[in-house]
Write a protein that holds these residues in place. Structure first.
Motif, mmCIF file in Angstrom:
data_model
loop_
_atom_site.group_PDB
_atom_site.id
_atom_site.type_symbol
_atom_site.label_atom_id
_atom_site.label_comp_id
_atom_site.label_asym_id
_atom_site.label_seq_id
_atom_site.Cartn_x
_atom_site.Cartn_y
_atom_site.Cartn_z
ATOM 1 N N GLU A 86 0.837 -1.207 0.000
ATOM 2 C CA GLU A 86 0.000 0.000 0.000
ATOM 3 C C GLU A 86 0.866 1.250 0.000
ATOM 4 O OE1 GLU A 86 -3.098 0.171 2.878
ATOM 5 O OE2 GLU A 86 -3.987 -1.731 2.244
ATOM 6 N N THR A 87 1.993 1.171 0.729
ATOM 7 C CA THR A 87 2.910 2.305 0.732
ATOM 8 C C THR A 87 3.488 2.522 -0.667
ATOM 9 O OG1 THR A 87 3.484 1.911 3.031
ATOM 10 C CG2 THR A 87 5.041 3.199 1.745
ATOM 11 N N ALA A 88 3.795 1.409 -1.345
ATOM 12 C CA ALA A 88 4.445 1.519 -2.651
ATOM 13 C C ALA A 88 3.473 1.868 -3.765
ATOM 14 C CB ALA A 88 5.149 0.205 -2.987
ATOM 15 N N CYS A 89 2.186 1.611 -3.559
ATOM 16 C CA CYS A 89 1.228 1.721 -4.656
ATOM 17 C C CYS A 89 0.961 3.167 -5.043
ATOM 18 C CB CYS A 89 -0.092 1.059 -4.276
ATOM 19 S SG CYS A 89 -1.304 1.192 -5.613
ATOM 20 N N PRO A 90 1.233 3.517 -6.289
ATOM 21 C CA PRO A 90 0.959 4.880 -6.717
ATOM 22 C C PRO A 90 -0.520 5.106 -7.006
ATOM 23 C CG PRO A 90 1.880 3.638 -8.538
ATOM 24 C CD PRO A 90 1.838 2.711 -7.352
#
Lengths: 431, 485, 345
Positions: A86-90
């Motif tokens: 979720e942190t990585a998802c743009p």
């Protein structure tokens, strides 16, 4: 092309995803930026064991394109729910929500079979969720520990080797005693702030790390806060949500919203619990849940915001702070614990490789997926050892156990502490 | 079928072979989600010997196969066509050797682009090609696609950084093309260059030797906002005409800026600007100050609304964050995203952008642009709802016309994403039957059986005549997909 | 060789090929013919009739030129618009790419792969075709045009090349530091190639008089000045092309070596033999006798280095260290696929 032209199974056999979760899955544009941060993809290199792959499978499930959900279930079960994706998802895909909803539906329509699944279900719904039974279980385990039964069980292979190696010893009974409930006031001589906080004590934290709960209470009091420990509080329900048992979790959540109804701020010291409680709005789907969620603060978040008035005791050590997934990815709390640790006299914060990677603990994941959790844990321990630190600090009981065990497996018994333990002022009067 | 799976399981173990239909869904597509196709099986080898064994087994069973890295390709390159087995190289991710004296690294194909740079950064080195997906995409995939990235303007594409490769040819034999010292002998051919960009149809590279670059003494990243796209484009022209060779020259248009600013890749770009221009300079410190001053003067001359300059690594990362995350951030605008890739001579950029806007209007689609301005490499992004078939058809039609425009302006139908399955219909825009015949002859030398990644890069014989029917072709892909669902 | 044919256009060349000329040797200015085997019965096709600059798009940093265009003519045209083709070498542009005057891995400079964006060509059967594009970036289709590089004109006849250009550097300095002993020369060579911005051209030569390190520094004036000062470089005349001449009865060996292994290569070379290595590891050694060449070739794999005979007796040209078997098979296959009747020799 026999495989792809096979008609999908009858719609009835394939549980369809709730509309909200399905719509969320459409946010995924298949870019793959989540792959390198996913602990299971890092170890396995399997697309279906990556966040992108799992979202795709869940979307296919929702669209009725999966003929046998049992086939895709292992991929979903192997997810640690660490939320690094979720942190990585743009694109802002709410992976956790999609996963938990899907797990819930799969569990309700196609309950996992077999003894261990049943045991897990029983433990979660009938023991963990019932505080007194959990306490009883831990006293049994503690008794077993002291009487040498664990040693015997391991020798006789009654206990799976992985569990035996990883599960830390249950602390002595004195350590496991619950915090006194009710209202606590700062000791004499401490300037009171006139702010009352409610303390959520958790179930695993209480049983395995009673010292952390006591430290939390001490630090809050020493910093001038009035602390209320409601007697009616229950387990947060996170483990049940992860296991796809949302009904049980809702019961617990409702109990907690009413137990903390009078509080303005609910402070907790377990990242997993905090994350789950901040999600009550979604879990309960009502305003009471959302209101409760808004009141929740991780203790580090709360203290960093309020500011420390009591200088912590000196601690001359090189320390690595490892981000619990449910704190950094789940709650977006990254700088608060570090800024607090920076206030500890003598302490040197040492950066290590990929502090936001999951350690493999993930609730009861290390019991359900011992091999994978073991490999993930080993990598975490190695990156910590590479940084040549003398102490590891992390804010979640599961992570503390997992990291401690894996450091030990690599032959290093570094102390693993909760940040709050390092914030206790010198000669703090016992509460 | 069952026998084949058993054979593959004997070679790799059951853990590394996937053959159940539902699990295979995960490998149904890459970053080009319009084309979905179920593979017959997926295998995950871990060594050259295993790749060779798998290829030999598939060859003798006459089963087609396709190599795959991280599946970030945007043209359907690694998407399994028909009855194809996916050879997923994600587990081959060892950096085998690094030479600091001769500046090269030997890596397995599954090594992630950025991981290679991370692995050598303490030596003051980096791997120069940096596609926007560099944190995910693999060196093997980069080699297959001849991937580019923002820093191509100065440093070139993947091909300019590949010294050699060990290839498992489609018949299961090995060929070593080039080595660390150089790609070829004085009398030899540059086969490594020909392999590069062959999109997985010439074989599977299992060891890749790439050039490493020394980190430059200094880096300056400048970001200017402009009130018009024309001003931004003209600034670029002036910079290039002055003989400056920035490491990167990137432009984002307003739609992209807004999407980025609404995402986790928020970089603080001014949301009201019509375009932001990102210019990165690298080199010796004595030169950088002079060059930065020149660039600033050009910004000023064209009326930049604001200028920012990154003074440290963190700031630099912030200015780049939005550019690197643009593709993902576009995902927020709708359920699906079609990332186009076309090239025009840099001097025709303005014309191209005006043309694209007209095409978008004509088809009623939303196009945003982010592009490598120095190379004239455009990335028009069209966000749409793939569940709406009629909308999808319009998107596909607009995409086709945009690429038609690129070719008409003297450009290319792909600057870095490749042809894959996505652009089979567009190939005839650039090449005639004779050209394609020569390409097919060359392919037949590498891949005589045609088992290696069939149905990619070159349209089927006789397909040229079908151009007129486009875009029904992709619509057919969609139809097929819906029928399956 | 028999009488030369000089086509004026690709179509004319195509027609000639279709008419069946038999075996053909493509030839530019002829400056590199002495590196090729001698085929007496082949018809020489003189490509210098195709000598136009078809397109010079200065703002776009690209151009399209006929294969027979002399390098010097292109350089003059580029100079007028402050651009350059960043590689050494003379002769025709087609010959430059086909016959490898460009160092494979120059330091700082560009490799032929980078510069060749696309081409138009004619197959042995007269078919005209094209590959690549005119723009600086294109991955459409297979990069068949890169097969021109090092092909010696034996796969197809390139008629037009699309090239990438670079802005002419604001300042440049050619240098040559002569009269060095081996250790000094190697130290200087290694130091210069290890710079973050190495010289655009770098050479180390051993001649009868001793060692010298030469090259070209390019960039902004401030940078070039600083380089010349810091490294005490002696100014010298520009070098257009540098190749070794064989001694009577001797041979020139050309190859590639990892730059860090240059000292080992130098030690293996016959004492006193003229020796030339570029910063990227491309080298030439003038060996006195075929026997000495064979001895040297036998030691090269241990260094490791690859080489073959560039100039010498026609029968021995092209002999060298073993090529990888798979690569060899592909090369033979490509020849067969593009020129099945062996027309281009």
């Amino acid at each position: 092309m026999a495989s792809s032209s096979d008609p999908p199974g009858p719609a009835g056999a394939s549980p369809r995803l709730q509309v909200s979760a399905y719509t969320r899955s459409l946010d995924c544009v298949h870019c793959g930026l989540c792959l390198p941060v996913c602990p299971t993809y890092q170890v396995l290199g399997v697309e279906a064991d990556s966040p992108r792959g799992r979202v795709y499978l869940m979307r296919a499930l929702a669209e009725g394109r999966v003929s046998d959900p049992k086939v895709i279930r292992p991929f979903l079960d192997r997810c640690l729910d660490c939320r690094a994706c979720e942190t990585a998802c743009p694109s802002g895909v709410r992976y956790g929500e999609i996963l938990e909803t899907t797990r819930g539906e799969l569990e309700s329509k196609l309950p996992a079979r077999g003894f261990s699944a049943a045991l897990v279900r029983f433990l979660l719904t009938s023991v963990v969720a019932k505080q007194r039974r959990l306490r009883f279980l831990f006293s049994l385990l503690g008794l077993a520990e002291s009487s040498g039964m664990r040693w015997l069980a391991t020798r006789l292979r009654l206990l799976p080797v992985a569990v035996a190696r990883l599960a830390p010893p249950v602390p002595a009974r004195r350590e496991r005693r619950a915090l006194p409930t009710g209202l606590h006031r700062p000791p004499a001589g401490v300037r009171r702030r006139g702010v009352q906080v409610a303390l959520f004590t958790g179930c695993v934290m209480e049983q395995m790390f009673g010292r952390v709960n006591r430290a939390t209470l001490q630090v809050l009091l020493a910093n001038g806060f009035d602390v209320h420990v409601p007697a009616a509080q229950r387990c947060c329900g996170a483990l049940l949500v992860h296991a796809g048992l949302p009904e049980g979790a809702r019961t617990l959540a409702r109990a907690n919203t009413s137990a903390f109804a009078d509080a303005d701020v609910v402070v907790n010291n377990s990242a997993g619990c905090g994350c789950a409680m901040k999600d009550y709005g979604h879990l309960l789907g009502d305003e009471a849940g959302a209101a409760f969620a808004r009141k929740c603060r991780d203790v580090s978040e709360f203290l960093a915001e309020a500011g420390l008035t009591a200088v912590p005791a000196e601690c001359r050590a090189r320390v690595a702070y490892d981000d619990p997934c449910h704190l950094c990815h789940g709650q977006g709390v990254r700088t608060a614990p570090r800024s607090l640790l920076a206030l500890v006299p003598g302490l040197t914060l040492v950066p290590h490789h990929r502090p936001e990677d999951c350690c493999g603990s993930a609730g009861i994941y290390n019991l359900l997926q011992p091999d994978l959790a073991g490999e993930i844990g080993r990598r975490k321990a190695e990156s910590l050892l590479q940084a040549q630190v003398e102490m590891v600090v992390t804010g979640n009981p599961g992570c503390m156990m997992q990291i401690g065990s894996h450091l030990q497996l690599l032959g290093h018994s570094l102390p693993v502490r909760h940040p709050i333990e390092l914030l206790v002022p010198p000669a703090c009067p016992a509460s | 079928m069952h026998q084949l799976v058993e054979k593959l399981e004997n070679l790799l173990g059951r853990q590394r072979v996937f053959s159940s239909r539902d699990a295979l869904l995960a490998w149904e597509c890459d970053g080009f989600t319009v084309h979905r196709s179920l593979p017959r099986a997926v295998v995950l080898p871990e060594s050259t010997a295993e790749v060779q064994a798998v290829v030999q087994a598939l060859c003798s069973a006459k089963v087609p196969f396709v190599p795959r890295g991280a599946g970030t390709c945007l043209s359907g390159g690694p998407t399994a066509a028909g009855d194809t087995v996916v050879i997923d190289l994600a587990r081959m991710k060892k950096v085998l050797h690094v030479s600091t004296d001769d500046l090269y690294a030997v890596v397995q194909p599954g090594v992630v682009n950025l991981d290679l740079t991370t692995a050598v950064s303490h030596l003051g080195l980096h791997y120069a090609p940096d596609p926007s997906s560099q944190s995910v995409c693999t060196i093997g995939g980069n080699l297959a696609e001849n991937s580019g990235g923002p820093h191509c303007f100065k440093y070139g594409m993947t091909q300019d950084h590949v010294l050699g490769a060990l290839i498992v040819l489609p018949d299961g034999t090995l060929a070593r093309l080039g080595d660390a010292a150089g790609p070829r002998l004085p009398h030899g051919l540059d086969l490594a260059a020909v392999f590069c960009g062959s999109e997985g149809t010439f074989g599977i590279a299992t060891e890749i030797t790439v050039r490493l670059c020394r980190n430059q003494q200094g880096i300056r990243t400048l970001l200017a906002a402009f009130a018009t796209m024309t001003a931004a484009c003209r600034t670029v022209s002036d910079i290039v005409a002055a003989g400056l060779v920035p490491a990167a020259i990137e432009i984002l248009d307003q739609g992209t800026i807004r999407a980025v600013e609404a995402s986790v890749y928020r970089a603080g770009y001014p949301v009201n600007a019509a375009a932001v221009l990102l210019v990165e300079l690298d080199g010796p410190d004595v030169v950088l100050a002079e060059e930065a001053a020149e660039v600033r003067a050009f910004f000023q001359r064209h009326g930049a609304l604001s200028v920012e300059e990154a003074t440290d690594a963190a700031e630099r990362k912030r200015l780049w964050k939005g550019r690197k995350g643009a593709f993902g951030a576009m995902g927020r605008l709708n359920t699906d995203l079609y990332v186009l890739d076309g090239v025009v001579p840099r001097t025709r950029l303005e014309e191209a952008l005006d043309g694209i806007a007209l095409i978008a209007k004509k088809h009623g689609v939303v196009v945003t642009n982010v592009f490598h301005a120095g190379d004239g490499n455009l990335h028009p992004n069209i966000s749409f709802d793939g569940r709406d078939k009629e909308a999808t058809a319009r998107v596909v039609a607009a995409g086709y016309e945009i690429l038609q425009l690129c070719v008409a302006l003297g450009g290319s139908i792909s600057g870095e994403h490749g042809i894959g399955s996505e652009k089979l219909d567009h190939v005839p825009l650039m090449y005639g039957a004779e050209d394609l015949d020569v390409m097919a002859r060359v392919r037949s030398v590498w891949n005589p059986s045609g088992l290696c990644n069939p149905g990619k890069v070159l349209p089927q014989r006789g397909a040229c005549a079908e151009v007129a029917k486009w875009p029904q072709m992709v619509a057919r892909v969609l139809d097929g997909d819906r029928a399956k669902a | 060789m028999t009488a030369a044919l000089q086509p004026r256009s690709a179509a004319e060349l195509g027609d000639a090929l279709r008419s069946g000329l038999g075996q053909i040797r493509l030839c530019g200015t002829g400056s590199r013919q002495d590196r090729l085997p001698v085929v007496p019965e082949a018809v020489t096709v003189d490509m210098t009739g195709l000598d136009a600059i078809h397109r010079l798009d200065a703002p776009d940093l690209t151009c399209s030129v006929d294969a027979g265009l002399p390098r010097q003519a292109l350089d003059e045209a580029l100079q007028r618009v402050a651009l350059e083709l960043p590689c050494p070498g003379l002769g025709t542009i087609g010959g430059l790419f086909a016959s490898d005057a460009i160092g494979a891995a120059t330091v700082g400079g560009a490799s032929p792969r980078t510069l060749l964006l696309g081409l138009e060509a004619v197959l042995a059967d007269g078919t005209q075709w094209k590959s690549g594009a005119r723009v600086v970036k294109s991955v459409a289709g297979f990069d068949v045009h890169k097969l021109l590089i090092g092909s010696q004109g034996r796969l197809f006849a390139a008629t037009r090349l699309h090239l990438r250009l670079r802005p002419r550097p604001r300042a440049e300095a050619w240098f040559c530091c002569g009269g060095l002993d081996e250790a000094e020369a190697l130290a200087k060579f290694m130091a210069l190639r290890a710079l973050p911005v190495p010289p655009a051209l770098l050479l180390l030569c051993r001649e009868r008089t001793g060692f010298e390190v030469a090259g070209r520094i390019t960039g902004r004036a401030s940078f070039v000045d600083a380089m010349v000062r810091t490294h005490a470089l002696t100014a010298a005349a520009p070098i257009a092309e540098l190749h070794l001449e064989p001694a009577p009865g001797g041979e020139v060996l050309a190859g590639i070596v990892l730059p860090s292994r240059v000292p080992a290569l130098l030690a293996a070379a016959p004492p006193g033999a003229a020796f030339l290595v570029r910063g990227g590891g491309r080298f030439e050694i003038a060996v006195g006798t075929p026997a000495l060449t064979d001895a040297l070739l036998a030691t090269l794999p241990g260094i490791p280095a690859h080489a073959c005979i560039l100039r010498g007796e026609p029968a021995r040209r092209g002999l060298g260290t073993a090529l990888d078997a798979g690569q060899q098979r592909l090369a033979v296959g490509l020849k067969h696929a593009l020129d099945p009747h062996g027309i281009f020799v």
